[in-house]
Design an enzyme around this catalytic site. Structure first.
Site, PDB file in Angstrom:
ATOM      1  N   PRO A   1       0.830  -1.214   0.000  1.00  0.00           N
ATOM      2  CA  PRO A   1       0.000   0.000   0.000  1.00  0.00           C
ATOM      3  C   PRO A   1       0.861   1.259   0.000  1.00  0.00           C
ATOM      4  CG  PRO A   1      -0.756  -1.556   1.677  1.00  0.00           C
ATOM      5  CD  PRO A   1       0.556  -2.071   1.172  1.00  0.00           C
TER       6      PRO A   1
ATOM      7  N   THR B   1       2.461   2.755  -2.510  1.00  0.00           N
ATOM      8  CA  THR B   1       3.624   2.833  -3.392  1.00  0.00           C
ATOM      9  C   THR B   1       3.328   3.542  -4.711  1.00  0.00           C
ATOM     10  OG1 THR B   1       3.095   0.587  -4.138  1.00  0.00           O
ATOM     11  CG2 THR B   1       4.771   0.824  -2.425  1.00  0.00           C
TER      12      THR B   1
ATOM     13  N   THR C   1      -2.175   3.502  -8.053  1.00  0.00           N
ATOM     14  CA  THR C   1      -3.220   4.321  -8.671  1.00  0.00           C
ATOM     15  C   THR C   1      -2.615   5.516  -9.400  1.00  0.00           C
ATOM     16  OG1 THR C   1      -4.746   3.654  -6.916  1.00  0.00           O
ATOM     17  CG2 THR C   1      -5.348   5.582  -8.227  1.00  0.00           C
TER      18      THR C   1
ATOM     19  N   GLU D   1      15.838   0.971  27.959  1.00  0.00           N
ATOM     20  CA  GLU D   1      16.293   1.472  26.661  1.00  0.00           C
ATOM     21  C   GLU D   1      17.811   1.481  26.564  1.00  0.00           C
ATOM     22  OE1 GLU D   1      14.246   1.758  24.356  1.00  0.00           O
ATOM     23  OE2 GLU D   1      12.455   1.624  25.602  1.00  0.00           O
TER      24      GLU D   1
ATOM     25  N   ASP E   1       9.118  -7.160  23.475  1.00  0.00           N
ATOM     26  CA  ASP E   1      10.438  -7.671  23.093  1.00  0.00           C
ATOM     27  C   ASP E   1      10.409  -9.189  22.974  1.00  0.00           C
ATOM     28  OD1 ASP E   1      11.300  -5.053  23.264  1.00  0.00           O
ATOM     29  OD2 ASP E   1      11.955  -5.267  25.349  1.00  0.00           O
TER      30      ASP E   1
END
EC number: 3.4.24.-
Length: 706
Positions: A248, A250, A253, A469, A545
């Site tokens: 989708p 890309t 249309t 983190e 994770d």
């Protein structure tokens, strides 16, 4: 054909598309059901307004008094009314109590010298002595059993007529044919295709950047529509149909519209879902009508978007099909076989689910050619960014080449969104130009979601997120085959992310080795291991994770044959490429004993990744604490500052220091970038998927506990 002639042809095509074709006389407004409803309402109003013009209404008591005075020449008795015709009165004649009514009849109740009849509403039910009073007065009288034709009209004919007209108006609206062709109930079978001519599309191949291979394939279609003799003289046959497939966003249309814009031919555009509606047989009728219109306009292009809604396989094993869709598909197959390719009619379809299309639709002679419209590479992304930034005031520090390098895996629609978000951010900050800071913030919004500045977390949870983190970043920094770390943040973003580690590679890659997958899994487990080493226990923030690490391990064992215990076998269900990144219904083709062996190997790989991450965290505990402390102070740490804290990233021998790598996720997510927690490894079940930017989140699930 000259440009003016083409333009005139386009203008003729835009006029009414009724059964008579172009040039048909406009409909008479009175043919509209709404117009008939207005006329009937007006007739009712006028009838009621003039109903009492020829009579004079009086109270019932006064009417009976006039009967007793013999003031009437004759009386007519109806179901709920009585009417009396007054006697002629000579000039100056007046008698007793009846003088006043007779004077009224001669005065204001006259018409053409004659007294108007008197009408009164009769009291219904028994106890009425009107007949006796009339007989006693010797007045001739008559009776009417029913209401006459007037009552018949108002009680039966008018309501039925109004109901039929209202039903016709509702059916006309439901058919969706207002202003698009022949109106009425029978318009359900008419095609809803919109005709776009060259001036309307306004798109050429110059606007379709980053998909050079697809443009090259479609250039043949354009040349055939412009100069068909070039191919016919050599005996060549142009493909009847071209199927555009790809993820989708890309530009499928856009590419179809650009093809019509380049060729300058009529462009019929509609969605596959518009063929099937509430009535059986409507879809097949619309297919026939569409091809009938297109044949009259040839040479032209018929573009069917979302072809999978119409052309889903008729295999009984695929859920969601029904007889109406199958009948519509059969009609489409018959029509594509029936038209002559020499007429210049080209069928173009677009889908991001080619694996579920019916094989009969894809055979040669129907959709002869499949054109892949994939996500652009770095050079293509730069070209797309330049197109979308043409009308944006860029600051001197903006380098679109650098922006393209930081957006691997982005489709054209995502790049347009990045440029638009950057422009909106600059306008919100009252800047005169869009700077590099706005582009970086826009990329971060797409990758990790919006900042949740209103989300307040306590100091204990903030410290857990910081070490989580920092653990992700440390393990990825110290392992040679892991991706480089671009940014670490403990600012909440998205639905449930309390922090994230952003990894943006500098190059596109499409293959992964076993060593790279193992280092990727170790990086995924780094956050959980850091929590255990510092706080003695993990938190719910590591749940995502574990999900992604398990997914990577399972694909290594089941799909890629990377397990020594099971050997080089593929146990996955191969159903063809999926550009949506989602799995359908899976079928297991191996025994329970093999499934148990797969589970054991998956567990062993995840535990191995956890042990490797634990070794890194224990060896570099000081670096972990240094980054966590920095995060607690400034909340966001960039790559340059991480390099100052830890030194250069550990890389594998023979590579440029600091150069990152990008691999595709195990199942390409719906979004073009990994916005969910730790979307980070592997490639698709049927081959490598496009590269993705990586964002590891703490608290990936939108759970209050995370």
């Amino acid at each position: 054909m000259s440009a003016d002639e083409k333009k005139g042809h386009g203008q003729r095509s835009e006029r009414g598309r009724g059964p008579g074709g172009p040039g048909t006389q406009p409909r008479i407004p009175l043919a509209s059901p709404a117009a008939w409803l207005v006329l009937i309402a007006l007739a009712i109003f006028l009838f009621r307004a003039f109903q009492d013009v020829g009579v004079r209404r009086i109270p019932y008591s006064q009417f009976k008094e006039m009967v007793r005075q013999s003031a009437f020449e004759r009386v007519v008795i109806g179901p709920d009314w009585v009417r009396g015709v007054p006697k002629p009165v000579e000039a100056g004649a007046a008698q007793g109590g009846g003088a006043q009514p007779q004077q009224q009849a001669q005065g204001e109740g006259e018409r053409n010298g004659q007294a108007l009849p008197y009408v009164a509403t009769r009291i219904p039910g028994g106890g009425d002595d009107l007949v006796q009073a009339v007989e006693k007065a010797g007045v001739p009288y008559d009776a009417v059993a029913g209401g006459g034709m007037g009552d018949l009209f108002w009680v039966w004919i008018a309501p039925i007529a109004i109901g039929l007209l209202f039903w016709a108006w509702v059916m006309r609206r439901m058919s969706g044919q207002l202003g698009q062709g022949p109106p009425g109930v029978m318009a359900f079978g008419k095609s809803r295709a919109r005709i776009h001519m060259e001036p309307d599309t306004g798109v050429t191949f110059q606007d379709a950047a980053g998909i050079d291979e697809a443009v090259e394939e479609l250039q043949e279609i354009v040349e055939f529509l412009k100069t068909p003799e070039k191919y016919r003289r050599l005996g060549g046959r142009i493909p009847k149909g071209v199927l555009l497939v790809g993820p989708p966003g890309t530009g499928k249309t856009l590419l179809a519209r650009a093809t019509a814009g380049e060729a300058g031919v009529p462009f019929f555009s509609l969605s596959g879902s518009e063929f099937v509606e509430m009535f059986v047989g409507v879809g097949a009728a619309r297919v026939r009508d569409l091809f009938a219109q297109a044949t009259q306009k040839a040479p032209c292009i018929v573009f069917i978007d979302e072809l999978d809604a119409l052309g889903k396989s008729r295999n009984a094993g695929i859920m969601g099909g029904h007889d109406e869709r199958e009948q519509t598909l059969n009609q489409l197959l018959a029509e594509m076989d029936g038209f002559d390719a020499r007429a210049g009619l080209i069928i173009m379809g677009a889908t991001n689910r080619p694996e579920i299309l019916d094989p009969a639709l894809l055979r040669p002679g129907r959709f002869d050619r499949q054109v892949l419209v994939d996500r652009p590479d770095k050079r293509g992304r730069e070209q797309i960014l330049r197109i979308h930034a043409r009308n944006v005031k860029l600051g001197p520090d903006v380098d679109l080449r650098s922006v393209a390098a930081r957006t691997p895996g982005f489709a054209g629609a995502d790049l347009a969104n990045v440029v638009n978000e950057a422009a909106l951010l600059a306008a919100r900050r009252n800047k005169n130009h869009v700077t590099r800071a706005e582009f970086e913030e826009a990329i971060e919004r797409v990758v990790a979601g919006l900042e949740k500045k209103s989300r307040r977390i306590n100091e204990r949870e903030k410290e857990i997120v910081a070490f989580h983190e920092a653990g992700h970043a440390l393990v990825s920094w110290m392992l040679p085959f892991a991706d480089r770390v671009s940014k670490v943040s403990i600012i909440p973003r998205g639905l449930g992310a309390l922090g994230y580690t952003l990894q943006l590679p500098l190059e596109d890659r499409y293959l992964l080795t076993r060593s790279e997958l193992r280092d990727r899994m170790a990086g995924l487990m780094g956050g959980r291991v850091a929590e255990e080493e510092v706080f003695g226990e993990p938190s719910t923030g590591a749940s995502n994770d574990l999900q992604h690490a398990t997914a990577v391990a399972r694909m290594m064992v089941r799909d890629y044959g990377m397990s020594p215990a099971l050997g080089p076998v593929s146990l996955g269900d191969q159903n063809g490429p999926s550009f949506l990144g989602v799995k359908g219904f899976e079928t297991r083709s191996y025994s329970d004993h093999t499934a148990l062996a797969v589970d054991r190997e998956v567990q062993a790989l995840v535990e191995e990744a956890q042990d490797r991450a634990r070794t890194v965290v224990r060896e570099h505990r000081e670096r972990l604490e240094a980054l966590a402390a920095r995060l607690l102070t400034i909340e966001v740490v960039e790559e340059d500052e991480i390099t100052r804290l830890w030194g250069p990233k550990v890389v594998r021998p023979g590579t440029i220091e600091g150069r990152g790598h990008e691999e595709s996720p195990p199942e390409t997510p719906n979004r073009p970038v990994a916005a969910s927690a730790d979307a980070s490894a592997g490639f698709g079940r049927s081959g490598p998927q496009p590269p993705q930017a990586l964002a590891r989140h703490a608290g990936g699930d939108p759970d209050p506990e995370s």
